[in-house]
Motif scaffolding. Structure first.
Motif, mmCIF file in Angstrom:
data_model
loop_
_atom_site.group_PDB
_atom_site.id
_atom_site.type_symbol
_atom_site.label_atom_id
_atom_site.label_comp_id
_atom_site.label_asym_id
_atom_site.label_seq_id
_atom_site.Cartn_x
_atom_site.Cartn_y
_atom_site.Cartn_z
ATOM 1 N N VAL A 123 0.850 -1.194 0.000
ATOM 2 C CA VAL A 123 0.000 0.000 0.000
ATOM 3 C C VAL A 123 0.880 1.237 0.000
ATOM 4 O O VAL A 123 1.583 1.511 0.975
ATOM 5 N N HIS A 124 0.879 1.970 -1.091
ATOM 6 C CA HIS A 124 1.685 3.184 -1.229
ATOM 7 C C HIS A 124 0.977 4.350 -0.554
ATOM 8 O O HIS A 124 -0.262 4.385 -0.481
ATOM 9 N N PRO A 125 1.723 5.347 -0.036
ATOM 10 C CA PRO A 125 1.060 6.505 0.595
ATOM 11 C C PRO A 125 0.117 7.252 -0.321
ATOM 12 O O PRO A 125 -0.801 7.919 0.163
ATOM 13 N N SER A 126 0.295 7.174 -1.619
ATOM 14 C CA SER A 126 -0.635 7.849 -2.518
ATOM 15 C C SER A 126 -2.006 7.194 -2.522
ATOM 16 O O SER A 126 -2.995 7.833 -2.888
ATOM 17 N N ALA A 127 -2.091 5.919 -2.123
ATOM 18 C CA ALA A 127 -3.370 5.225 -2.064
ATOM 19 C C ALA A 127 -4.048 5.409 -0.720
ATOM 20 O O ALA A 127 -5.267 5.596 -0.652
ATOM 21 N N ASP A 128 -3.303 5.329 0.358
ATOM 22 C CA ASP A 128 -3.844 5.447 1.710
ATOM 23 C C ASP A 128 -2.946 6.403 2.480
ATOM 24 O O ASP A 128 -1.762 6.122 2.711
ATOM 25 N N ALA A 129 -3.506 7.533 2.878
ATOM 26 C CA ALA A 129 -2.704 8.556 3.571
ATOM 27 C C ALA A 129 -2.487 8.239 5.039
ATOM 28 O O ALA A 129 -1.646 8.877 5.675
ATOM 29 N N ASP A 130 -3.212 7.292 5.587
ATOM 30 C CA ASP A 130 -3.067 6.959 7.006
ATOM 31 C C ASP A 130 -1.738 6.246 7.218
ATOM 32 O O ASP A 130 -1.507 5.177 6.655
ATOM 33 N N PRO A 194 -6.747 2.021 -6.293
ATOM 34 C CA PRO A 194 -6.792 1.516 -4.913
ATOM 35 C C PRO A 194 -8.209 1.544 -4.354
ATOM 36 O O PRO A 194 -9.068 2.299 -4.806
ATOM 37 N N GLY A 195 -8.444 0.723 -3.356
ATOM 38 C CA GLY A 195 -9.755 0.680 -2.716
ATOM 39 C C GLY A 195 -9.845 -0.454 -1.721
ATOM 40 O O GLY A 195 -9.014 -1.370 -1.706
ATOM 41 N N GLY A 196 -10.865 -0.406 -0.882
ATOM 42 C CA GLY A 196 -11.027 -1.426 0.131
ATOM 43 C C GLY A 196 -11.439 -2.776 -0.400
ATOM 44 O O GLY A 196 -11.229 -3.793 0.252
ATOM 45 N N GLU A 197 -12.054 -2.813 -1.587
ATOM 46 C CA GLU A 197 -12.492 -4.088 -2.152
ATOM 47 C C GLU A 197 -11.434 -4.749 -3.022
ATOM 48 O O GLU A 197 -11.649 -5.831 -3.560
ATOM 49 N N VAL A 198 -10.269 -4.118 -3.151
ATOM 50 C CA VAL A 198 -9.192 -4.644 -3.982
ATOM 51 C C VAL A 198 -8.507 -5.805 -3.258
ATOM 52 O O VAL A 198 -8.432 -5.833 -2.030
ATOM 53 N N ASP A 199 -8.014 -6.762 -4.020
ATOM 54 C CA ASP A 199 -7.272 -7.870 -3.435
ATOM 55 C C ASP A 199 -6.022 -7.329 -2.738
ATOM 56 O O ASP A 199 -5.257 -6.568 -3.330
ATOM 57 N N PRO A 200 -5.771 -7.706 -1.483
ATOM 58 C CA PRO A 200 -4.588 -7.192 -0.779
ATOM 59 C C PRO A 200 -3.268 -7.605 -1.407
ATOM 60 O O PRO A 200 -2.233 -7.027 -1.083
ATOM 61 N N GLY A 201 -3.269 -8.576 -2.297
ATOM 62 C CA GLY A 201 -2.047 -9.016 -2.939
ATOM 63 C C GLY A 201 -1.630 -8.190 -4.127
ATOM 64 O O GLY A 201 -0.641 -8.522 -4.794
ATOM 65 N N GLN A 204 -0.982 -1.254 -4.690
ATOM 66 C CA GLN A 204 -2.002 -0.218 -4.751
ATOM 67 C C GLN A 204 -1.365 1.157 -4.661
ATOM 68 O O GLN A 204 -0.598 1.434 -3.739
ATOM 69 N N PHE A 205 -1.715 1.988 -5.617
ATOM 70 C CA PHE A 205 -1.228 3.361 -5.675
ATOM 71 C C PHE A 205 -2.088 4.111 -6.670
ATOM 72 O O PHE A 205 -2.808 3.505 -7.469
ATOM 73 N N LYS A 206 -2.024 5.428 -6.625
ATOM 74 C CA LYS A 206 -2.718 6.253 -7.600
ATOM 75 C C LYS A 206 -1.827 6.419 -8.818
ATOM 76 O O LYS A 206 -0.722 6.945 -8.722
ATOM 77 N N ARG A 207 -2.323 5.976 -9.944
ATOM 78 C CA ARG A 207 -1.521 5.962 -11.166
ATOM 79 C C ARG A 207 -1.355 7.356 -11.750
ATOM 80 O O ARG A 207 -2.279 8.177 -11.721
ATOM 81 N N LEU A 208 -0.166 7.571 -12.280
ATOM 82 C CA LEU A 208 0.107 8.801 -13.016
ATOM 83 C C LEU A 208 -0.337 8.614 -14.456
ATOM 84 O O LEU A 208 0.052 7.647 -15.118
#
Length: 409
Positions: A123-130, A194-201, A204-208
């Motif tokens: 999980v990249h910081p661009s996907a989840d800021a927490d 990214p999202g909560g329903e995405v497979d954790p494997g 995840q990041f916000k694509r440029l």
């Protein structure tokens, strides 16, 4: 004096002390309620299995509550949100992910390494800021460990390497492009969004978007200016010879990044997570198997401008006899493709040999070969500093060779 453990250096504790995300798997909306996310689910939805299917069969739709918190649905006092409203997958879903289990097996990691921590490294910081659920803190720890192990390997095994070659070797082993290539070789797949329903494997990041400019926080420039001396690059730059500080997690929150940035962040976070869970011996073995095992021809990193002058100054500094070029053999002097073999000698000792289509070219190549033979010297017995920190099988410290430095021109 007691040694401070690495676990105290991390900003986020893992395993049993990992902050728990509110239980929202039991409040997932039915699949027909998620038609608006259909485009993303086609490529990023978690693989259905019995465990998730049973939990999703018992849930009821819960509307998203209004919240002014920076990280919604993280407080136990608030109502949990559906998976679609979470920025990253729930930690509980990691145990049901087939992709995570396959990745752990593919990397030959022990089963005691938790899948929840492996999912967090993706999980990249661009996907989840927490910061409690992204890999920012683990990536910082992993970057320092990679730099330390690579530096001690190069400086102890090749004590005469010029600093420019050391910087280039660092970039070849653990640079951004090298880490992105390693992640691709490991079979890391990226999520469309990214999202909560995405497979954790999935990574995840916000694509440029294609054609967009690179964010200012990721732009790096190498200080190859005439006023930047070698001493300046050693003192004021990072392990790659760059004077631009790496982008912080705060600067990348919500900012679209390229795939290479997210991939290298995952590799560094994985090293940091392995250090916290499994300890130094396994991390060093993992680093040796996946990083130092990659073939790198250090001789191809040299670029001499005037090798004959550098060799003369080297011999004068070390007290050797002045180098002399001698013709060893030749063929086809009067033909279109002559070949001359020239050797560089210091007294009776042969320093290097080179071949070329002219005497001058062969002389330059012979001088370059002599310089490479000097700089690529490798001691027979090497003891790296980290080998003495092994609690199970510590090694006695043996001082390594310290060279006086490269020839300054």
């Amino acid at each position: 004096m007691k040694r401070i453990p690495f676990s105290r250096c991390a900003t986020q504790r893992l395993a049993s002390s990992t902050p728990r995300r509110p239980s929202c798997i039991h409040n997932v909306a039915p699949h027909n309620h998620r038609i608006q996310w259909q485009a993303r689910l086609q490529t990023t939805v978690a693989t259905p299995n019995d465990g998730i299917a049973e939990m999703m069969a018992e849930v009821e739709e819960v509307p998203a509550p209004e919240s002014t918190s920076k990280f919604p649905s993280r407080s136990p006092s608030r109502k949990p949100l559906p998976l679609e409203h979470l920025p990253s997958p729930h930690p509980r879903a990691a145990a049901q992910s087939i992709k995570l289990a396959a990745l752990r097996s593919r990397l030959s990691l022990p089963e005691r390494f938790p899948l929840q921590s492996l999912a967090r490294t993706l999980v990249h910081p661009s996907a989840d800021a927490d910061p409690a659920f992204n890999n920012a803190s683990l990536s910082i720890l992993g970057a320092n460990l990679l730099g330390y192990y690579t530096t001690e390997y190069l400086l102890c095994n090749y004590p005469r390497l010029p600093m420019d070659v050391v910087f280039a070797a660092h970039d070849a082993y653990i640079g951004p492009k090298a880490l992105a290539l390693i992640a691709r070789e490991w079979g890391i797949e990226t999520a469309a969004a990214p999202g909560g329903e995405v497979d954790p494997g999935l990574l995840q990041f916000k694509r440029l978007r294609p054609g967009s400019d690179l964010p200012a926080a990721l732009q790096r420039q190498l200080p190859w200016k005439w006023e930047k001396t070698t001493t300046h690059k050693i003192v004021n730059t990072d392990e790659f010879g760059s004077n631009v500080k790496p982008a912080s997690a705060h600067a990348l929150q919500g900012t679209p990044v390229p795939v290479e940035e997210a991939a290298q962040s995952f590799v560094r976070a994985l090293i940091g997570s392995l250090q916290l869970h499994l300890g130094t011996p396994l991390v060093k073995r993992f680093f040796r198997d996946h990083f130092l095992s990659r073939q790198l021809d250090l001789s191809s990193l040299f670029d001499f401008r005037v090798p004959t002058r550098d060799l003369s100054r080297l011999c004068a500094r070390e007290g050797f006899e002045p180098p002399v070029a001698r013709l060893i053999s030749e063929t086809g002097r009067l033909s279109r493709h002559p070949v001359f073999v020239v050797g560089i000698y210091s007294g009776k000792d042969k320093l290097g040999e080179g071949a070329g289509s002219s005497l001058q070219e062969a002389k330059i190549r012979a001088a370059a070969a002599a310089l490479k033979a000097w700089y690529l010297y490798k001691p027979l017995e090497v003891t790296v500093p980290s080998s003495t920190e092994n609690e199970l099988h510590p090694k006695n410290w043996k001082p390594n060779m310290v060279d006086c430095g490269e020839v300054i021109v």
